[in-house]
Design a protein around this motif. Structure first.
Motif, PDB file in Angstrom:
ATOM      1  N   GLN A 166       0.839  -1.220   0.091  1.00 32.73           N
ATOM      2  CA  GLN A 166      -0.099  -0.166  -0.103  1.00 32.73           C
ATOM      3  C   GLN A 166       0.938   1.226  -0.043  1.00 32.73           C
ATOM      4  OE1 GLN A 166      -2.702  -1.824   3.264  1.00 32.73           O
ATOM      5  NE2 GLN A 166      -4.076  -0.386   2.121  1.00 32.73           N
TER       6      GLN A 166
ATOM      7  N   HIS B  33       0.942  -9.208   4.651  1.00 33.80           N
ATOM      8  CA  HIS B  33      -0.155  -8.466   4.394  1.00 33.80           C
ATOM      9  C   HIS B  33      -0.676  -8.390   3.095  1.00 33.80           C
ATOM     10  CE1 HIS B  33      -2.192  -4.536   6.455  1.00 33.80           C
ATOM     11  NE2 HIS B  33      -2.691  -5.033   5.332  1.00 33.80           N
TER      12      HIS B  33
ATOM     13  N   ASN C  88      -1.609 -10.462   8.629  1.00 41.87           N
ATOM     14  CA  ASN C  88      -2.841  -9.579   8.738  1.00 41.87           C
ATOM     15  C   ASN C  88      -4.185 -10.068   8.260  1.00 41.87           C
ATOM     16  OD1 ASN C  88      -3.771  -6.558   9.223  1.00 41.87           O
ATOM     17  ND2 ASN C  88      -4.223  -6.906   6.932  1.00 41.87           N
ATOM     18  N   GLU C  89      -5.356 -10.078   8.888  1.00 40.56           N
ATOM     19  CA  GLU C  89      -6.513 -10.298   8.370  1.00 40.56           C
ATOM     20  C   GLU C  89      -6.669 -11.588   7.725  1.00 40.56           C
ATOM     21  OE1 GLU C  89      -8.467  -6.823   6.788  1.00 40.56           O
ATOM     22  OE2 GLU C  89      -8.403  -5.912   8.913  1.00 40.56           O
TER      23      GLU C  89
ATOM     24  N   VAL D 256     -14.995 -14.105  -2.399  1.00 40.47           N
ATOM     25  CA  VAL D 256     -15.749 -12.681  -3.020  1.00 40.47           C
ATOM     26  C   VAL D 256     -14.883 -12.204  -4.418  1.00 40.47           C
ATOM     27  CG1 VAL D 256     -16.096 -10.227  -2.677  1.00 40.47           C
ATOM     28  CG2 VAL D 256     -16.199 -11.898  -0.684  1.00 40.47           C
TER      29      VAL D 256
ATOM     30  N   ARG E 189     -12.853  -9.891  -4.626  1.00 42.90           N
ATOM     31  CA  ARG E 189     -12.415  -8.409  -4.716  1.00 42.90           C
ATOM     32  C   ARG E 189     -11.065  -7.845  -4.291  1.00 42.90           C
ATOM     33  NH1 ARG E 189     -13.993  -3.978  -6.506  1.00 42.90           N
ATOM     34  NH2 ARG E 189     -14.502  -2.768  -4.804  1.00 42.90           N
ATOM     35  N   HIS E 190     -10.489  -9.216  -3.905  1.00 44.51           N
ATOM     36  CA  HIS E 190      -8.829  -8.947  -3.751  1.00 44.51           C
ATOM     37  C   HIS E 190      -8.251  -9.708  -4.271  1.00 44.51           C
ATOM     38  CE1 HIS E 190      -8.981  -6.723   0.483  1.00 44.51           C
ATOM     39  NE2 HIS E 190      -9.401  -5.981  -0.308  1.00 44.51           N
TER      40      HIS E 190
ATOM     41  N   TYR F  21     -12.906  -1.373  12.431  1.00 45.00           N
ATOM     42  CA  TYR F  21     -13.335  -0.072  11.941  1.00 45.00           C
ATOM     43  C   TYR F  21     -14.662   0.132  11.909  1.00 45.00           C
ATOM     44  CZ  TYR F  21      -8.985  -0.139   9.405  1.00 45.00           C
ATOM     45  OH  TYR F  21      -7.573  -0.048   9.090  1.00 45.00           O
TER      46      TYR F  21
ATOM     47  N   TRP G 188     -18.807   3.294   5.617  1.00 42.64           N
ATOM     48  CA  TRP G 188     -18.894   2.445   6.761  1.00 42.64           C
ATOM     49  C   TRP G 188     -19.414   3.498   7.821  1.00 42.64           C
ATOM     50  CZ3 TRP G 188     -13.084   0.233   6.841  1.00 42.64           C
ATOM     51  CH2 TRP G 188     -13.190  -0.617   5.641  1.00 42.64           C
TER      52      TRP G 188
ATOM     53  N   GLU H 283      -5.097  -2.006  14.185  1.00 41.74           N
ATOM     54  CA  GLU H 283      -5.642  -0.879  13.137  1.00 41.74           C
ATOM     55  C   GLU H 283      -6.667  -0.197  13.575  1.00 41.74           C
ATOM     56  OE1 GLU H 283      -6.056  -2.198   8.963  1.00 41.74           O
ATOM     57  OE2 GLU H 283      -4.118  -3.402   9.009  1.00 41.74           O
TER      58      GLU H 283
ATOM     59  N   TRP I 232      -4.612   3.321  11.818  1.00 40.48           N
ATOM     60  CA  TRP I 232      -4.445   3.199  10.295  1.00 40.48           C
ATOM     61  C   TRP I 232      -5.271   4.505   9.613  1.00 40.48           C
ATOM     62  CZ3 TRP I 232      -2.174  -0.641   7.418  1.00 40.48           C
ATOM     63  CH2 TRP I 232      -2.557  -0.320   6.115  1.00 40.48           C
TER      64      TRP I 232
ATOM     65  N   GLU J 227      -5.707   2.021  -1.220  1.00 39.05           N
ATOM     66  CA  GLU J 227      -6.649   1.370  -0.873  1.00 39.05           C
ATOM     67  C   GLU J 227      -7.179  -0.130  -1.470  1.00 39.05           C
ATOM     68  OE1 GLU J 227      -7.558   0.872   2.577  1.00 39.05           O
ATOM     69  OE2 GLU J 227      -9.225  -0.029   2.032  1.00 39.05           O
ATOM     70  N   TRP J 228      -6.202  -0.767  -1.954  1.00 39.09           N
ATOM     71  CA  TRP J 228      -6.662  -1.966  -2.653  1.00 39.09           C
ATOM     72  C   TRP J 228      -7.610  -2.103  -3.560  1.00 39.09           C
ATOM     73  CZ3 TRP J 228      -2.897  -4.861  -0.993  1.00 39.09           C
ATOM     74  CH2 TRP J 228      -2.700  -4.645   0.441  1.00 39.09           C
TER      75      TRP J 228
ATOM     76  N   PHE K  40      -6.929   7.123   4.026  1.00 39.42           N
ATOM     77  CA  PHE K  40      -6.993   6.592   5.388  1.00 39.42           C
ATOM     78  C   PHE K  40      -5.838   7.374   6.155  1.00 39.42           C
ATOM     79  CE2 PHE K  40      -9.662   3.036   4.308  1.00 39.42           C
ATOM     80  CZ  PHE K  40     -10.333   2.976   5.220  1.00 39.42           C
TER      81      PHE K  40
HETATM   82  C1  GBH Z   1      -7.999  -3.159   6.643  1.00 41.97           C
HETATM   83  O1  GBH Z   1      -8.865  -4.145   5.834  1.00 41.97           O
HETATM   84  C2  GBH Z   1      -6.380  -3.666   6.136  1.00 41.97           C
HETATM   85  O2  GBH Z   1      -5.672  -4.406   6.794  1.00 41.97           O
HETATM   86  C3  GBH Z   1      -5.717  -2.594   5.348  1.00 41.97           C
HETATM   87  O3  GBH Z   1      -4.759  -3.058   4.537  1.00 41.97           O
HETATM   88  C4  GBH Z   1      -6.817  -1.575   4.912  1.00 41.97           C
HETATM   89  O4  GBH Z   1      -6.102  -0.686   3.948  1.00 41.97           O
HETATM   90  C5  GBH Z   1      -7.682  -1.179   5.835  1.00 41.97           C
HETATM   91  O5  GBH Z   1      -8.075  -2.141   6.405  1.00 41.97           O
HETATM   92  C6  GBH Z   1      -8.781  -0.144   5.386  1.00 41.97           C
HETATM   93  O6  GBH Z   1      -9.844  -0.696   4.526  1.00 41.97           O
HETATM   94  O7  GBH Z   1     -16.910  -6.002   0.303  1.00 41.97           O
HETATM   95  O8  GBH Z   1     -16.133  -8.310   0.301  1.00 41.97           O
HETATM   96  O9  GBH Z   1     -15.295  -6.406  -1.314  1.00 41.97           O
HETATM   97  C7  GBH Z   1     -10.180  -3.669   6.286  1.00 41.97           C
HETATM   98  C8  GBH Z   1     -11.044  -5.021   5.752  1.00 41.97           C
HETATM   99  C9  GBH Z   1     -11.033  -5.320   3.311  1.00 41.97           C
HETATM  100  C10 GBH Z   1     -12.815  -4.160   4.581  1.00 41.97           C
HETATM  101  C11 GBH Z   1     -11.835  -5.499   2.112  1.00 41.97           C
HETATM  102  C12 GBH Z   1     -13.555  -4.633   3.308  1.00 41.97           C
HETATM  103  C13 GBH Z   1     -14.127  -5.172   1.208  1.00 41.97           C
HETATM  104  C14 GBH Z   1     -14.626  -6.451   1.187  1.00 41.97           C
HETATM  105  N1  GBH Z   1     -11.605  -4.842   4.327  1.00 41.97           N
HETATM  106  N2  GBH Z   1     -12.997  -4.801   2.124  1.00 41.97           N
HETATM  107  S1  GBH Z   1     -15.861  -6.815  -0.170  1.00 41.97           S
END
Ligand code: GBH
Length: 476
Positions: free
Chosen positions: A26, A127, A171-172, A183, A185-186, A301, A341, A369, A416, A423-424, A432
């Motif tokens: 990121q 991560h 991480n997560e 999903v 989306r990643h 979050y 959110w 975070e 965070w 942001e992905w 953020f």
């Molecule tokens: C965290 O993810 C991460 O660790 C960090 O890298 C990120 O920048 C930060 O929080 C802020 O988002 O609706 O199925 O498409 C938080 C978790 C990532 C939230 C994926 C929801 C979309 C899922 N998240 N996101 S989806």
């Protein structure tokens, strides 16, 4: 509230530490510098239609070349600790084979710079930037990726173990497994049933194997960063309550039960039984996964509202691992961030108190975070008056202090994020950072939230003395 001091700032017990968090893909940029190999995120970003505006992490915040400036910002902030992640494809470009010393050199420089500034380095080993070559061999669907991860962990701890005070294996993993493999989306963008569940187990195995390697190397604090979710039923109906239980397995139980209760989830068998039973587990996996940890990282979050909904795919055999007849949304009359959110700080207190009540074996908590994405508001004076973020942070830190007051053993907090960053799937559009990044010039500008947080840290220190992070001295 009573958790605020006379100055209006939330108050924390002596020894509580504060920091800021980032992640390699990121912020670093320099995607092909010094022998770095491609990760699944490089591939995903280059797949048309996946990431907003076709954004990539090729340059990002160029932290790879500007880390000294960023450490100076942390020092100015008064941070006790800095949570960063190590990019596996820098250390081991293809995810297996020999170490790439030039890639490790970067983290070596970063860690020394942090220590010189009096800041504890806290490293996350994964991560989400899996070496692409490993994905080509099955990625997290296959157990060998967990074994590769343990080897990579050994390389990192051998080089940095004398100076890194705090380690997070993953991480997560929820996002790595389900957002990545169900999903879609990643990265790697798969939409699977069994593959995503296998990924969840192999991520936990990777955590267990890496924990063992870290322990053998004498690592200080070892933990994992999770995103346990506070799930709220959309109504008082029995159907919505059942949907919350189904979603709870995916978001929470599948991770927390093996880590902290020595079992795989045993409820909601109708939904989860067939999928979970198909996972190739080995004898001893539960012991491996459930090794004692020094802390559990919690990323928080927002709360999620869950309602009962028809399956998207009628044929159970073809469903993805997230098609469980539960829809996630938000309902309620509260402000939302630019991520959409809801801002409901009290749910942060609820999440933490319920977590401790549910898992008596839970180690001390570190908030790894917490933060919010807000509009990019540069004013005429060149300053960034991010009042919404200040309000978010204030509310959540008061809620955290309340959880501490109610007996949750919380040791520290990372905001965070230090910087606006990639942001992905949302690209650079969602910000953020407590420091603004101008993506044309890469200039950093501390926002009002940075100054607010700095004040909070300074007041805390004045009242309570220095924090007791696991800070280590450089090897002499
Ligand atoms: C965290 O993810 C991460 O660790 C960090 O890298 C990120 O920048 C930060 O929080 C802020 O988002 O609706 O199925 O498409 C938080 C978790 C990532 C939230 C994926 C929801 C979309 C899922 N998240 N996101 S989806």
């Amino acid at each position: 509230t009573r958790q605020e001091a006379a100055d209006g700032l939330p108050r924390f017990p002596p020894g509580f530490f504060f920091g800021a968090a980032t992640a390699s893909y990121q912020i670093e940029g320099a995607h092909d510098a010094d022998g770095r190999g491609p990760s699944i995120w490089d591939t995903y970003c280059r797949t048309p239609g996946k990431v907003a505006d076709g954004a990539t992490g090729d340059v990002a915040c160029d932290h790879y070349h500007r880390y000294r400036e960023d450490v100076a910002l942390l020092k100015q902030l008064g941070a006790d600790s800095y949570r960063f992640s190590v990019a596996w494809p820098r250390v081991q470009p293809g995810g297996s084979g020999p170490v790439n010393p030039a890639g490790l050199d970067f983290y070596d420089r970063l860690v020394d710079e942090l220590l010189a500034a009096g800041i504890e380095p806290a490293a996350t080993l994964y991560h989400w930037d899996l070496p692409q070559e490993l994905e080509d061999q099955g990625g997290w669907r296959v157990r060998s990726t967990a074994e590769r991860f343990a080897e990579y962990t050994g390389m990192v701890v051998e080089r940095l173990g004398d100076r890194v005070g705090r380690w997070m294996t993953l991480n997560e993993p929820f996002c790595a497994a389900f957002v990545g493999y169900a999903v879609g989306r990643h990265a790697p963008g798969a939409q699977e049933g069994a593959g995503a569940i296998a990924a969840s187990h192999h991520l936990l195995v990777a955590h267990g194997l890496a924990t063992r390697v870290l322990r053998e190397a004498g690592a200080r604090e070892v933990g994992i960063a999770l995103n346990p979710d506070h799930l709220v039923p959309a109504s008082s109906s029995a159907e919505d309550a059942a949907a919350v239980r189904r979603a709870g397995v995916l978001h929470n139980d599948i991770w927390l039960d093996p880590l902290f209760a020595g079992r795989y989830p045993e409820h909601e068998r109708e939904t989860w039984g067939p999928l979970l039973d198909a996972v190739p587990r080995l004898d001893g996996d539960l012991e491996l996964i459930g090794q004692p940890l020094d802390f559990v990282g919690v990323n928080f979050y927002r709360p999620i509202t869950v309602s009962d909904t028809p399956h998207r795919e009628p044929d159970p055999a073809r469903r993805t691992a997230v098609d469980i007849g539960a829809a996630e949304s938000w309902q309620g009359d509260v402000r939302t961030t630019t991520m959409g959110w809801p801002v409901v700080p009290a749910t942060f207190t609820d999440l933490l108190t319920e977590l401790v009540a549910r898992y008596p074996g839970l180690p001390p908590v570190v908030i790894t975070e917490n933060g919010s994405a807000e509009a990019d508001t540069v004013s005429a004076d060149g300053r960034v008056h991010d009042t919404d973020r200040v309000e978010y942070l204030h509310g959540h830190l008061v809620a955290l202090a309340e959880a501490v007051e109610r007996g949750v053993d919380v040791r520290g907090y990372y905001v965070w994020s230090l910087l606006d960053n990639f942001e992905w799937a949302f690209g650079y559009d969602r910000r953020f950072g407590i420091v603004r990044v101008d993506y044309d010039t890469l200039t950093r500008t501390p926002k009002d939230s940075y100054h607010w947080y700095r004040e909070l840290i300074a007041r805390h220190r004045a009242a309570d003395g220095p924090a007791s992070t696991a800070r280590t001295a450089p090897a002499s």
